[in-house]
Design a protein around this motif. Structure first.
Motif, PDB file in Angstrom:
ATOM      1  N   UNK A 181     -16.534  -3.101 101.229  1.00  0.00           N
ATOM      2  CA  UNK A 181     -15.938  -2.254 100.203  1.00  0.00           C
ATOM      3  C   UNK A 181     -14.743  -1.530 100.820  1.00  0.00           C
ATOM      4  N   UNK A 182     -13.676  -1.446 100.054  1.00  0.00           N
ATOM      5  CA  UNK A 182     -12.432  -0.893 100.580  1.00  0.00           C
ATOM      6  C   UNK A 182     -11.924   0.224  99.682  1.00  0.00           C
ATOM      7  N   UNK A 183     -11.503   1.306 100.308  1.00  0.00           N
ATOM      8  CA  UNK A 183     -10.878   2.403  99.587  1.00  0.00           C
ATOM      9  C   UNK A 183      -9.430   2.498 100.044  1.00  0.00           C
ATOM     10  N   UNK A 184      -8.528   2.798  99.115  1.00  0.00           N
ATOM     11  CA  UNK A 184      -7.096   2.801  99.407  1.00  0.00           C
ATOM     12  C   UNK A 184      -6.606   4.237  99.546  1.00  0.00           C
ATOM     13  N   UNK A 185      -5.911   4.519 100.645  1.00  0.00           N
ATOM     14  CA  UNK A 185      -5.307   5.836 100.846  1.00  0.00           C
ATOM     15  C   UNK A 185      -3.797   5.713 100.863  1.00  0.00           C
ATOM     16  N   UNK A 186      -3.130   6.808 100.567  1.00  0.00           N
ATOM     17  CA  UNK A 186      -1.666   6.804 100.527  1.00  0.00           C
ATOM     18  C   UNK A 186      -1.139   8.073 101.203  1.00  0.00           C
ATOM     19  N   UNK A 187       0.088   7.964 101.738  1.00  0.00           N
ATOM     20  CA  UNK A 187       0.787   9.142 102.203  1.00  0.00           C
ATOM     21  C   UNK A 187       0.351   9.687 103.546  1.00  0.00           C
ATOM     22  N   UNK A 188      -0.560   8.990 104.257  1.00  0.00           N
ATOM     23  CA  UNK A 188      -0.972   9.441 105.594  1.00  0.00           C
ATOM     24  C   UNK A 188      -0.802   8.289 106.568  1.00  0.00           C
ATOM     25  N   UNK A 189       0.001   8.442 107.608  1.00  0.00           N
ATOM     26  CA  UNK A 189       0.107   7.391 108.630  1.00  0.00           C
ATOM     27  C   UNK A 189      -1.263   7.109 109.258  1.00  0.00           C
ATOM     28  N   UNK A 190      -1.446   5.881 109.702  1.00  0.00           N
ATOM     29  CA  UNK A 190      -2.746   5.437 110.208  1.00  0.00           C
ATOM     30  C   UNK A 190      -3.294   6.344 111.315  1.00  0.00           C
ATOM     31  N   UNK A 253      -6.068   6.614  96.572  1.00  0.00           N
ATOM     32  CA  UNK A 253      -5.538   5.936  95.397  1.00  0.00           C
ATOM     33  C   UNK A 253      -6.678   5.396  94.542  1.00  0.00           C
ATOM     34  N   UNK A 254      -7.669   4.789  95.196  1.00  0.00           N
ATOM     35  CA  UNK A 254      -8.790   4.200  94.480  1.00  0.00           C
ATOM     36  C   UNK A 254      -9.446   3.142  95.331  1.00  0.00           C
ATOM     37  N   UNK A 255     -10.279   2.331  94.706  1.00  0.00           N
ATOM     38  CA  UNK A 255     -10.972   1.275  95.418  1.00  0.00           C
ATOM     39  C   UNK A 255     -10.082   0.042  95.537  1.00  0.00           C
ATOM     40  N   UNK A 256     -10.581  -0.967  96.224  1.00  0.00           N
ATOM     41  CA  UNK A 256      -9.824  -2.197  96.487  1.00  0.00           C
ATOM     42  C   UNK A 256      -9.134  -2.697  95.226  1.00  0.00           C
ATOM     43  N   UNK A 257      -7.840  -3.001  95.363  1.00  0.00           N
ATOM     44  CA  UNK A 257      -7.063  -3.455  94.225  1.00  0.00           C
ATOM     45  C   UNK A 257      -6.248  -2.352  93.592  1.00  0.00           C
ATOM     46  N   UNK A 258      -6.629  -1.093  93.832  1.00  0.00           N
ATOM     47  CA  UNK A 258      -5.876   0.019  93.268  1.00  0.00           C
ATOM     48  C   UNK A 258      -4.536   0.153  93.987  1.00  0.00           C
ATOM     49  N   UNK A 259      -3.504   0.540  93.255  1.00  0.00           N
ATOM     50  CA  UNK A 259      -2.181   0.740  93.829  1.00  0.00           C
ATOM     51  C   UNK A 259      -1.567   2.017  93.270  1.00  0.00           C
TER      52      UNK A 259
END
Length: 414
Positions: A181-190, A253-259
């Motif tokens: 299961x994958x969750x998508x994050x944005x705006x934070x460098x790894x 952002x959301x779960x896998x597939x979210x953009x």
């Protein structure tokens, strides 16, 4: 349960085609609880095929081969497998008749070459290829490793996997689930994200494995569980992601597939707002990300690829003095592009990009990778300067992601 996937073909090794089969097969195997431990591509040679199988069957329960099953002389997989399993080729009447009928419907003669595709190793179980002329083959090795040979044509391989191979594996083995299961994050460098969630990561149960998958302005966090009861893993992953949301909720952002584009899509649709895009260095990439989504016509008004200064002036109304005094790659021009396309398209919001995607065109003052991006809103226009790397495709993708992120930040304010 461990498996390896092997693609056979010189065309892959020389970069003539991109191998998509291993990714597809791996997804299907993981989906039923079979762990892929190795993926590789090898040459169209008997030596390579034999050495690969001999090595892999000592450490795998399953080997899946794809490719090299056509009618021409360079397709040697079947003959090599017959030799490896000390078998002879025999004509299969059922497959031969299927091939004859399939070719007849296409207006192709049933030649000796095509007839040869129905010659199969006597020791194998044929896997009927309803969508092509190359049957798949199922072998049982002496050390209990299953070797499956499939055609390299992707849609034929896909059908064989879905219709025959996966059902046979499910019937044959008692499989535990592999959960991803994958969750998508944005705006934070790894690296910063890893520091922020380190305590959460350290507290994960031993059977959960975390992977970081970075992309432009996005990091995917994947939790995986192997060989464990599926319901237990699902519940624990859900619990862990809720805990994570309490730590970085604003950046999820959301779960896998979210953009981020999907979040923008939802906001614009729900609030009946209109969007336009003016792109120079990104060449339509931003527009394509929105128009690829069903329902974009409700809010997407126009996309202008204003690559030349003339187009910036004639279509978007960018001032010639701005182009002369500051150059096309400048804060002033980025803002005027965004304001211009917003006005021309009668939109509420607009994005603009102008930069140097390379590999040439840079200078000491404005090196390759320099991109100005702007967002124009009912409350004003804001521009940001970014250096988006040195590779052309990387620059385009990063600039597009950054510009879309800027728009999302503005939309969150309303």
């Amino acid at each position: 349960m461990k498996a390896s996937v092997v693609t056979i073909g010189d065309e892959i090794l020389i970069g003539q085609i991109v191998d998509t089969n291993t990714a597809s097969i791996a997804r299907k195997l993981n989906g039923i609880g079979i762990t892929v431990v190795e993926k590789l591509s090898i040459a169209d040679s008997a030596k390579a095929i034999i050495e690969t199988i001999k090595r892999l069957e000592t450490t795998n329960d399953i080997i899946i081969l794809t490719g090299g099953l056509g009618p021409t002389k360079d397709d040697i997989t079947k003959y090599t497998l017959a030799k490896y399993f000390n078998s002879e080729l025999v004509y299969n009447d059922t497959e031969g008749e299927h091939i004859r009928q399939l070719l007849a419907r296409r207006g192709i003669a049933f030649t000796d070459l095509n007839r040869g595709q129905a010659m199969l190793p006597a020791c194998c179980t044929p896997l009927h290829n309803a969508h092509g002329t190359a049957p798949g083959m199922w072998f049982e090795s002496s050390n209990k490793c299953i070797v499956v040979s499939l055609p390299g044509v992707p849609f034929e391989m896909e059908h064989l996997m879905d219709d025959i191979v996966i059902p046979r594996f499910k019937e044959r083995f008692q499989l535990q689930a592999n959960i991803h299961r994958t969750i998508i994050t944005r705006g934070i460098p790894e690296s910063i994200l890893a520091e922020r969630i380190s305590t959460w990561e350290d507290a994960l149960p031993d059977y959960l494995h975390l992977a970081y998958l970075p992309a432009p302005n996005v990091v995917r966090l994947r939790l995986s569980a192997y060989d464990i009861e599926g319901g237990k893993a699902e519940r624990e992953i859900e619990r862990q992601f809720k805990t994570l949301a309490a730590i970085i909720g604003d950046n999820i952002v959301g779960m896998e597939g979210a953009t981020v584009e999907q979040l923008i899509h939802n906001i614009l649709t729900e609030r009946n707002l209109k969007l336009a895009v003016a792109e120079s260095c990104t060449g339509g990439t931003i527009a394509s990300k929105f128009t690829a989504m069903a329902g974009a016509s409700a809010y997407f008004m126009a996309g202008v690829v204003s690559y030349s200064n003339e187009a910036k002036h004639d279509i978007l109304g960018v001032n010639n003095d701005s182009l002369t005094s500051y150059g096309a790659v400048s804060e002033v021009v980025a803002k005027e592009m965004a304001e211009g396309v917003r006005k021309v398209a009668n939109a509420d919001y607009a994005i603009a990009t102008t930069g140097i995607a390379g590999p040439t065109g840079g200078s000491e003052e404005k090196p390759v990778g320099t991109v100005w991006m702007a967002v124009s809103t009912p409350n004003g226009t804001r521009a940001v300067l970014r250096n988006c790397g040195t590779d052309r495709s990387q620059i385009i993708n990063r600039a597009s992601a950054y510009a879309i992120e800027m728009l999302y930040e503005e939309l969150k304010k309303i």
